[in-house]
Design an enzyme around this catalytic site. Structure first.
Site, PDB file in Angstrom:
ATOM      1  N   LYS A  12       0.859  -1.181   0.000  1.00 29.89           N
ATOM      2  CA  LYS A  12       0.000   0.000   0.000  1.00 29.89           C
ATOM      3  C   LYS A  12       0.901   1.239   0.000  1.00 29.89           C
ATOM      4  O   LYS A  12       1.691   1.448   0.923  1.00 29.89           O
ATOM      5  CB  LYS A  12      -0.911   0.011   1.220  1.00 29.89           C
ATOM      6  CG  LYS A  12      -1.913   1.159   1.232  1.00 29.89           C
ATOM      7  CD  LYS A  12      -2.929   1.023   0.107  1.00 29.89           C
ATOM      8  CE  LYS A  12      -4.131   0.245   0.530  1.00 29.89           C
ATOM      9  NZ  LYS A  12      -5.177   0.152  -0.512  1.00 29.89           N
ATOM     10  N   THR A  57      -3.577  -5.154   0.834  1.00 31.71           N
ATOM     11  CA  THR A  57      -2.988  -3.834   1.001  1.00 31.71           C
ATOM     12  C   THR A  57      -3.853  -2.959   1.898  1.00 31.71           C
ATOM     13  O   THR A  57      -3.337  -2.072   2.585  1.00 31.71           O
ATOM     14  CB  THR A  57      -2.761  -3.140  -0.354  1.00 31.71           C
ATOM     15  OG1 THR A  57      -4.011  -2.866  -0.975  1.00 31.71           O
ATOM     16  CG2 THR A  57      -1.892  -3.994  -1.256  1.00 31.71           C
ATOM     17  N   ARG A 173      29.598  33.286  -9.445  1.00 25.74           N
ATOM     18  CA  ARG A 173      28.235  32.966  -9.855  1.00 25.74           C
ATOM     19  C   ARG A 173      27.396  32.612  -8.635  1.00 25.74           C
ATOM     20  O   ARG A 173      27.917  32.295  -7.557  1.00 25.74           O
ATOM     21  CB  ARG A 173      28.216  31.792 -10.835  1.00 25.74           C
ATOM     22  CG  ARG A 173      28.636  30.462 -10.233  1.00 25.74           C
ATOM     23  CD  ARG A 173      28.381  29.294 -11.186  1.00 25.74           C
ATOM     24  NE  ARG A 173      28.780  28.017 -10.573  1.00 25.74           N
ATOM     25  CZ  ARG A 173      28.523  26.820 -11.092  1.00 25.74           C
ATOM     26  NH1 ARG A 173      27.873  26.730 -12.238  1.00 25.74           N
ATOM     27  NH2 ARG A 173      28.916  25.712 -10.478  1.00 25.74           N
ATOM     28  N   GLN A 216      29.917  19.405  -8.477  1.00 25.57           N
ATOM     29  CA  GLN A 216      30.437  18.088  -8.109  1.00 25.57           C
ATOM     30  C   GLN A 216      31.358  18.175  -6.895  1.00 25.57           C
ATOM     31  O   GLN A 216      31.309  17.333  -5.991  1.00 25.57           O
ATOM     32  CB  GLN A 216      31.197  17.466  -9.289  1.00 25.57           C
ATOM     33  CG  GLN A 216      30.315  16.976 -10.420  1.00 25.57           C
ATOM     34  CD  GLN A 216      30.057  18.037 -11.477  1.00 25.57           C
ATOM     35  OE1 GLN A 216      30.130  19.243 -11.196  1.00 25.57           O
ATOM     36  NE2 GLN A 216      29.761  17.615 -12.699  1.00 25.57           N
ATOM     37  N   HIS A 244      19.884  27.132 -11.967  1.00 32.71           N
ATOM     38  CA  HIS A 244      20.669  28.146 -12.664  1.00 32.71           C
ATOM     39  C   HIS A 244      20.102  29.553 -12.443  1.00 32.71           C
ATOM     40  O   HIS A 244      18.893  29.776 -12.505  1.00 32.71           O
ATOM     41  CB  HIS A 244      20.687  27.852 -14.162  1.00 32.71           C
ATOM     42  CG  HIS A 244      21.288  26.523 -14.505  1.00 32.71           C
ATOM     43  ND1 HIS A 244      22.604  26.217 -14.262  1.00 32.71           N
ATOM     44  CD2 HIS A 244      20.747  25.416 -15.068  1.00 32.71           C
ATOM     45  CE1 HIS A 244      22.859  24.987 -14.660  1.00 32.71           C
ATOM     46  NE2 HIS A 244      21.754  24.479 -15.162  1.00 32.71           N
TER      47      HIS A 244
END
Length: 289
Positions: A12, A57, A173, A216, A244
């Site tokens: 479920k 379920t 940035r 990263q 971005h």
């Protein structure tokens, strides 16, 4: 050619349960979404339609509600373990239970009575528990939609180029992401609440304190800090969409734009994913999903 039954499970999904604990006039709210999946000796139901091994379920849904009343809901990891162990212990045909829980946080409205709440941000606490009939269990805690932003301290340059590359290099940035993180516990954890708060703190601290040359690099720094600071954690998985932020061209209006006005794009976006783990950690018994 022989046709055989492969891996299978059923359950479920997304049982929404809200548990209100009343301590006089002071109330506490736990708001959770619980998904259960069971697997085991299920060949007969698939091959012949024999349902004798199938726990409905609907029963699984009712168990979530009953356990919320009987045991309350404390740390979601503990509630998930309680449910998973119940299913494998009470049903001979069930050899494995998977319970995933999302928790939606509420906090008290400042100045309001002790029974008034407001949703606490967009982030969602998560956990995933696997439990076998032999008592073996794996606990994975996590968080998703933890939105963070550094308005400077991020660069991106020196990347590979080909004939389709148009992206300009930058040494300043905006770096923003919505963190989805999950971390596997090495074994039994005494206090899942304290562990969750500490891991969340270290994820945020690493994001804030890393001068980023790439998302990263930031991902690795976040995972490595958690492993260095929290011995109960042996593996961290991170998914970081790059939200971005593009500088708006204000020259048509006779204005400079010295990293002040940005357009926040929702898609497409870069998606950075990775695992950071202790190389001496025991292997995960199951895929996390």
């Amino acid at each position: 050619m022989a046709v055989v039954l492969g891996p299978n499970r059923y359950g479920k999904a997304e049982t929404r349960v809200v548990r209100v604990t009343r301590e006089g006039e002071t109330h506490h709210v736990k708001d959770c979404n619980v998904s259960v999946s069971l697997s085991g000796e299920m060949e007969a139901v698939h091959l012949t339609g024999d349902n004798s091994a199938v726990l409905p379920t609907d029963t699984q849904k009712n168990t979530v509600y009953a356990f919320a009343k009987k045991h309350g809901i404390g740390e979601i990891e503990e509630f998930a373990l309680l449910l998973a162990r119940h299913f494998v212990d009470s049903q001979p045909a069930i050899r494995h239970a998977r319970v995933a829980i999302e928790e939606y946080a509420w906090r008290r409205i400042p100045g309001g009575p002790p029974h008034s709440f407001v949703r606490d941000g967009s982030e969602v606490r998560t956990c995933l528990v696997h439990c076998d009939a032999d008592g073996t269990s794996t606990v994975v805690s996590g968080v998703r939609d933890l939105v963070v932003l550094n308005s400077t301290g991020s660069e991106f340059h020196g990347f590979a180029r080909d004939e389709y590359t148009t992206l300009a290099e930058t040494t300043d940035r905006v770096l923003a992401t919505a963190v989805t993180a999950s971390w596997r516990h090495r074994g039994a954890t005494a206090d899942h609440g304290a562990s969750y708060a500490a891991v969340r703190h270290h994820l945020l601290a690493a994001f804030a304190q890393t001068h980023s040359l790439s998302l990263q690099q930031t991902l690795y720094a976040m995972g490595a800090r958690v492993l260095a600071e929290r011995p109960e954690v042996c593996e961290v998985r991170l998914a970081l969409p790059n939200k971005h932020h593009f500088l708006v061209d204000l020259t048509p209006f006779g204005m400079d734009n010295d990293n002040e006005v940005y357009y926040a794009a929702d898609r497409p976006y870069g998606l950075i994913e990775g695992h950071v783990l202790d190389d001496e950690a025991p292997p995960a018994a199951y895929a996390w999903d």
